[in-house]
Every structure is written in C-alpha cells, then in structure tokens.
Design a protein around this motif. Sequence first.
Motif, PDB file in Angstrom:
ATOM      1  N   LYS A  59       0.852  -1.198   0.000  1.00 52.35           N
ATOM      2  CA  LYS A  59       0.000   0.000   0.000  1.00 52.35           C
ATOM      3  C   LYS A  59       0.870   1.224   0.000  1.00 52.35           C
ATOM      4  CE  LYS A  59      -3.340   2.487  -0.368  1.00 52.35           C
ATOM      5  NZ  LYS A  59      -2.545   3.291  -1.185  1.00 52.35           N
TER       6      LYS A  59
ATOM      7  N   GLY B 174       0.030  -3.157 -16.791  1.00 53.86           N
ATOM      8  CA  GLY B 174       0.797  -3.685 -17.926  1.00 53.86           C
ATOM      9  C   GLY B 174      -0.010  -4.037 -19.146  1.00 53.86           C
TER      10      GLY B 174
ATOM     11  N   ASP C 282      -4.455   8.314 -12.963  1.00 54.37           N
ATOM     12  CA  ASP C 282      -3.566   8.702 -11.854  1.00 54.37           C
ATOM     13  C   ASP C 282      -3.223  10.194 -11.962  1.00 54.37           C
ATOM     14  OD1 ASP C 282      -3.217   6.016 -10.781  1.00 54.37           O
ATOM     15  OD2 ASP C 282      -2.016   5.599 -12.551  1.00 54.37           O
TER      16      ASP C 282
ATOM     17  N   THR D  89      -1.438   3.534 -17.942  1.00 52.79           N
ATOM     18  CA  THR D  89      -0.412   4.196 -18.748  1.00 52.79           C
ATOM     19  C   THR D  89      -0.778   4.228 -20.233  1.00 52.79           C
ATOM     20  OG1 THR D  89       1.258   3.548 -17.147  1.00 52.79           O
ATOM     21  CG2 THR D  89       2.032   4.058 -19.376  1.00 52.79           C
TER      22      THR D  89
ATOM     23  N   ASP E 289      -3.901   9.651  -2.166  1.00 52.83           N
ATOM     24  CA  ASP E 289      -3.626   8.224  -1.944  1.00 52.83           C
ATOM     25  C   ASP E 289      -2.985   7.980  -0.576  1.00 52.83           C
ATOM     26  OD1 ASP E 289      -3.007   5.389  -2.740  1.00 52.83           O
ATOM     27  OD2 ASP E 289      -0.948   6.143  -2.600  1.00 52.83           O
ATOM     28  N   GLY E 290      -3.587   7.105   0.197  1.00 53.91           N
ATOM     29  CA  GLY E 290      -3.007   6.689   1.475  1.00 53.91           C
ATOM     30  C   GLY E 290      -3.009   7.747   2.563  1.00 53.91           C
TER      31      GLY E 290
ATOM     32  N   SER F 281      -8.886   6.752  -3.649  1.00 64.65           N
ATOM     33  CA  SER F 281      -7.771   7.425  -2.963  1.00 64.65           C
ATOM     34  C   SER F 281      -8.229   8.386  -1.864  1.00 64.65           C
ATOM     35  CB  SER F 281      -6.876   8.226  -3.914  1.00 64.65           C
ATOM     36  OG  SER F 281      -6.372   7.408  -4.939  1.00 64.65           O
TER      37      SER F 281
ATOM     38  N   SER G  49      -7.932   3.340 -15.526  1.00 60.52           N
ATOM     39  CA  SER G  49      -7.491   3.808 -14.215  1.00 60.52           C
ATOM     40  C   SER G  49      -6.684   5.086 -14.435  1.00 60.52           C
ATOM     41  CB  SER G  49      -6.631   2.708 -13.583  1.00 60.52           C
ATOM     42  OG  SER G  49      -5.947   3.197 -12.465  1.00 60.52           O
TER      43      SER G  49
HETATM   44  O1  1PR Z   1      -0.028   1.826 -15.923  1.00 63.14           O
HETATM   45  O2  1PR Z   1      -1.619   0.308 -17.019  1.00 63.14           O
HETATM   46  O3  1PR Z   1       0.457  -0.570 -16.009  1.00 63.14           O
HETATM   47  O4  1PR Z   1      -1.384   0.240 -14.601  1.00 63.14           O
HETATM   48  C1  1PR Z   1      -0.734   0.315 -13.370  1.00 63.14           C
HETATM   49  C2  1PR Z   1      -1.777   0.468 -12.290  1.00 63.14           C
HETATM   50  O5  1PR Z   1      -1.118   0.347 -11.041  1.00 63.14           O
HETATM   51  C3  1PR Z   1      -2.451   1.819 -12.308  1.00 63.14           C
HETATM   52  O6  1PR Z   1      -3.836   1.642 -12.078  1.00 63.14           O
HETATM   53  C4  1PR Z   1      -1.836   2.597 -11.146  1.00 63.14           C
HETATM   54  O7  1PR Z   1      -2.805   3.392 -10.473  1.00 63.14           O
HETATM   55  C5  1PR Z   1      -1.382   1.481 -10.220  1.00 63.14           C
HETATM   56  N1  1PR Z   1      -0.135   1.810  -9.513  1.00 63.14           N
HETATM   57  C6  1PR Z   1       1.083   1.915 -10.069  1.00 63.14           C
HETATM   58  N2  1PR Z   1       1.994   2.163  -9.080  1.00 63.14           N
HETATM   59  C7  1PR Z   1       1.335   2.189  -7.923  1.00 63.14           C
HETATM   60  C8  1PR Z   1       1.917   2.356  -6.593  1.00 63.14           C
HETATM   61  O8  1PR Z   1       1.214   2.340  -5.582  1.00 63.14           O
HETATM   62  N3  1PR Z   1       3.215   2.535  -6.538  1.00 63.14           N
HETATM   63  N4  1PR Z   1      -1.027   1.986  -7.323  1.00 63.14           N
HETATM   64  C9  1PR Z   1      -0.011   1.974  -8.197  1.00 63.14           C
HETATM   65  C10 1PR Z   1      -1.631   3.158  -7.014  1.00 63.14           C
HETATM   66  C11 1PR Z   1      -3.746   3.711  -6.271  1.00 63.14           C
HETATM   67  C12 1PR Z   1      -4.819   2.799  -5.850  1.00 63.14           C
HETATM   68  C13 1PR Z   1      -5.093   2.807  -4.367  1.00 63.14           C
HETATM   69  C14 1PR Z   1      -5.981   3.999  -4.067  1.00 63.14           C
HETATM   70  C15 1PR Z   1      -6.713   3.891  -2.744  1.00 63.14           C
HETATM   71  N5  1PR Z   1      -2.930   3.085  -7.274  1.00 63.14           N
HETATM   72  O9  1PR Z   1      -4.490   1.536  -6.277  1.00 63.14           O
HETATM   73  O10 1PR Z   1      -5.730   1.622  -4.171  1.00 63.14           O
HETATM   74  O11 1PR Z   1      -5.229   5.188  -4.075  1.00 63.14           O
HETATM   75  O12 1PR Z   1      -5.834   3.901  -1.692  1.00 63.14           O
HETATM   76  P1  1PR Z   1      -6.258   4.401  -0.226  1.00 63.14           P
HETATM   77  O13 1PR Z   1      -7.674   3.979  -0.022  1.00 63.14           O
HETATM   78  O14 1PR Z   1      -5.349   3.671   0.692  1.00 63.14           O
HETATM   79  O15 1PR Z   1      -6.081   5.888  -0.190  1.00 63.14           O
HETATM   80  P2  1PR Z   1      -0.579   0.477 -15.952  1.00 63.14           P
END
Ligand code: 1PR
Length: 560
Positions: free
Chosen positions: A254, A333, A410, A366, A484-485, A510, A408
């Motif tokens: 997370k 991916g 970002d 992406t 996020d987080g 998020s 998705s």
């Molecule tokens: O770019 O098509 O390969 O997809 C990659 C996917 O992985 C995207 O949807 C991107 O959001 C996610 N991602 C990439 N890196 C991270 C990371 O955390 N380092 N996750 C990541 C971030 C945010 C949500 C999270 C919410 C809720 N994604 O996944 O679940 O922010 O969190 P919270 O309730 O704790 O605030 P591609």
Amino acid sequence: MGLYLLDYGAGNVQSLANTLKKLGHDFQWIASPADFDKATSLIFPGVGAFGSAIDGLVSRGLYEPLRDYIASGKPYFGICIGMQVLFRSSLESPSSKGLGIIPSDIGVFANADKSVPHMGWNSVEFLDPDEKAHEGLDPRASYYFVHSFRAAYDWERPEVGQWAHTTTQYGQEVFLATVRKGNVFACQFHPEKSGPAGLKVLDAWLKQSEAERATSPLTPRVARHPKPKDGFMKRIIACMDVRSNDDGDLVVTKGDQYDVRERTANSANVAGAVRNLGKPVSLSARYYTEGADEICLMNITSFRHSPLLDQPMLAVVRAAAETVFVPLTIGGGIKDTVDPDGTPHSALEVAGEYFRAGADKVSIATEAVFAVERMRERPSTDGIGEGDGTSAIETIAHAYGRQAVVVSVDPRRVYVEPDYDGPYKGELVFGKPDGPETERGKAWWYQCTVRGGRENRPLSVLQLVKGVEKLGAGEILLNSIDRDGTGAGYDLNLVALVRRNVRIPVVASSGAGNAEHFVEVFRKTGVEAALAAGIFHRNEVTIDEVKAALTAVGINVRTV
Ligand code: 1PR
C-alpha cells in the motif's frame, strides 16, 4: 450426457466455470455441433458483444444446432448475451441476426439521465406471484448487471410479455431482467458474479434441470404491468496493489501517495522494505466474504516486463477468481509488449490472458494516456480527437465489450496562481484550500501521469477521460496521487469534475479514511462507486461499517 457450457470464443467464461466448480457441478464444453445431442442441459454464458457472439456461433457452425437444441425442449440457461441472442436483433450490432426465439429486439439505454453501461447491483421485480416460479431468485436480493443494451419490458405485447419473468428498473427505464418460458430461462445479470444470491439462482436451476425440467416444461404465463422501482446500488470496492517484495513473494502493498516502501528511521533518502499487508488471494477471499461489491487487483510493477511472462501474478488472478464471486478487475501492464526473445504481444492478447485467468474487467492506466495523446493528434469536430482502431481500449472493447474495459487514472494537482493564463485555464479549480500550506490561495488543474505517477504527461484529466470515453472505455477508476493513502477523504473537487464530464460510470478512489468519507463522496459527487485500500487492509474500517453508514443516510447498497 450431462451439463454443457457454450463458449463462442470471445467472451470471458472462466468466471462461470469457477462458479460451477464451487457449486460442485461437473460440466463439459460444447466443442462441436454433435455435442448438442449429448447435452441434457446447456448454459450459454455470453459475455462481450452481441455481434461477436453471433459471429462466433456462425463461424463455429453452432448457430443452427443451438436453435435446434432450444427447439428440442431441453433446458437452456442464457446469461447476459446468452439471453440477448434469443431475441431477433440488437442495436449493438444491427447486421447480426439473433436466434429470433423471442419476437422482439434489443435496444440501448438512454444516457441523458444516467451513466451507461448499467454497471452494478440492482434488484428484480417478479411478474408472477407464485413463489415456485421464482427460479431461486429473491425479491430482497440484488444481482450484478453490466450492459449497455437491454430488452425493454413491452407489457402491451403479449407475445413478448409471456416471456417476461422479472423486470428491473434503471433510471426511468424498465427492462427484462429474466425471461422464462418452457425449457428456456435466461437472465440479463450475471449470477456467477452476484455473490451468494447469484450462486443460489444457478444452483436452483441446475438441481431443477437434473430432476424435473426435461420432463415437465413450465407453461407460459400472461405478464402484468410491473411496479417500477429503482433498486440500483452504490458499489464499495476493495483494491489491492500487488507486487513482489524484496524476497520475490507477491504481496499486497500500500502506497502513501504511491510510495510503497517503508520510510527508514535514519534517513528519508534510504528506501525501506516494500510494505507487506498480506497475501492477495487470502485478502481477496476475505473481502468477498465481508461484502465487497467488487475486487480489484493492480499489478503495480508490471510496466517493467510483460504480464504474459508474469506467471506468479497470473496464478494469483486464477486463485483469486476461484474464491471471489463478485466482479474481479485486474490492472497493470495492459499494452503492446515485446518479449526479451523479440516475440510481440498485443494489448488484446495480454487482456485475453487476464480474462482467461478469471478477470471480469481489465484496467488500463499508462497506455490509456498514450492512446489519448495519439488520438488528439487526429483532428475531430468535438476537439477530443479520433481513435484509429488500434489502441488497447478500442481493440479490447471491440472483442470483449466496453463494460470489460476500465481506465485507471492517476492524476496529480498542479497548483498555479489564480490568474494563470496557460492551456489548462478552462479547467482550473478554485476549490476549498485543502492542499498543502505552501499552496494556499492558489488554483489548480489535474495533470495525468503514467507508470504509477512516476512521469507527468502534457494531458489534463478532462482531456483523458473524455478521450477514453470516446475510444470505448466502460468505466473510469479515478485515483488521486495527492490523496492516496492519506486518509484525508476523497478529492471531491476531482471526483465531481470527472463525474460531470463523462457519461460512463466513475469509481472514486484514494484518500478514504473513515465511513463518513464514503457518505460524503456519494452525496456530493453522484459517483457510482467508491474504492478504498489502506483502511480495509489495516482493518481500520470494515466494509460492513461503510455500508451501515451509507444505509443510515438512505444510500442504497447491497447487503450480504
Ligand atoms: O499503468 O496500465 O500498467 O497500470 C498500473 C496500475 O497500477 C495503475 O492503475 C496505477 O494506479 C497502479 N499503480 C502503479 N503504481 C502504484 C503504486 O502504488 N506505486 N497503485 C499503483 C496506485 C492507487 C490505488 C489505491 C488507491 C486507494 N494506485 O491503487 O488503491 O489510491 O488507496 P487508499 O484507499 O489507501 O487511499 P498500468
């Protein structure tokens, strides 16, 4: 002899196979026309598009044998497209000829008053008061629908009305949720994705089909005018970001604003271990049991290599899909890739691998940004740009239906002086000063990023969401890097902005820190679903508590 499943080659049928396995029913796949003679009951789990289903049946020589099977009086259970093919035609693919068993046509939902597809949980209304005719359906339960096209309930035409079994209302439209006549039963919703209530429908039909159905076809009834009621529900989604930890194990991690490594005590610059919040398969099972309406697995480091080579992640998806009977979205991916040995793979192939592993939807981040950047180079009258048919969104939506494609997003806030006169002037937000102290008094716009927020792109969130909607995405999963987080609540400005500007469903993501944040996001933005990760993983708030808070203020949610 026995139960057969019909797979026309383009839909995702793994979910139904998993469900039947869970219910303990053996089955075989229809491989050739001769198998229809061996089948004593048949399920057609149509997923995808009407045209590809009909084309798939015709090209495999199964179209006429399927009609003959149904005409023979043996039990048939159609799901979603497997219900729609019973009609004469569909606006989705006007040149494709349906089986014509029900003398009516499939139309499309209007999207002026609601988002389309109709994606989520809804209730059914019985037309026959006799409980024995309920086919395992429960008037108090809800079922998972995902479709843009529907059979309107034409109660004034008895030749159609006699097929009507239950109806559902979405916005102002009443459509057929299930049809039943003689040996035919079919539903527009997905029983295999409708949790315990859906499993009950399948089980009831299967038990009935073994025992009595073949010998005593049910008699048609005259349908009545339904009492319209809109039982559409807001969805609560649990999301897991999955990656390998430093020992090579796949874990749920997370991020805190997308940084998933622990901060080390001695130096902010030394990366700590990848946060480990549990195992993806057991957490998926836990969220299913606790009443999550949908589950997402994000393969967050998949941009480093092709997901096709990531067998451990595919194994996780397969195992999760065997325990989760609500929709499962897999992201990460999904793009055209080339293996180290030079073998190319299209995004469609990558998505196909996820679908075959048991995903119901795929999520693209992406590659969606790059696709919209490309489409904006092609002139269009609406200023959104034009697709050329080759993007991941277009190819996957064409094959599997737009409801299977989530984008998705970002985005990150870019703060500017209130008198900013740059290219994103028209999208500036003059919101409540809820950002960092240093940015007080400023306005902002939302910039798109790629590779999990690692790279900013010259594209605004509105340009992106309008672009992907036009390319054929079925839903927007709207993250916020700023929130996020943090537990500070959803970025309501962002969510409301996107909700106002597209007609497809939007999932807010998020920042959820407590149950009240869910109430706030639904009330203030009209969004269809809300997702959270950290608070659920750390057991700070349960899905039950979120739903209780929503129910208490009159927001309709599914209870298990
Ligand atoms: O770019 O098509 O390969 O997809 C990659 C996917 O992985 C995207 O949807 C991107 O959001 C996610 N991602 C990439 N890196 C991270 C990371 O955390 N380092 N996750 C990541 C971030 C945010 C949500 C999270 C919410 C809720 N994604 O996944 O679940 O922010 O969190 P919270 O309730 O704790 O605030 P591609």
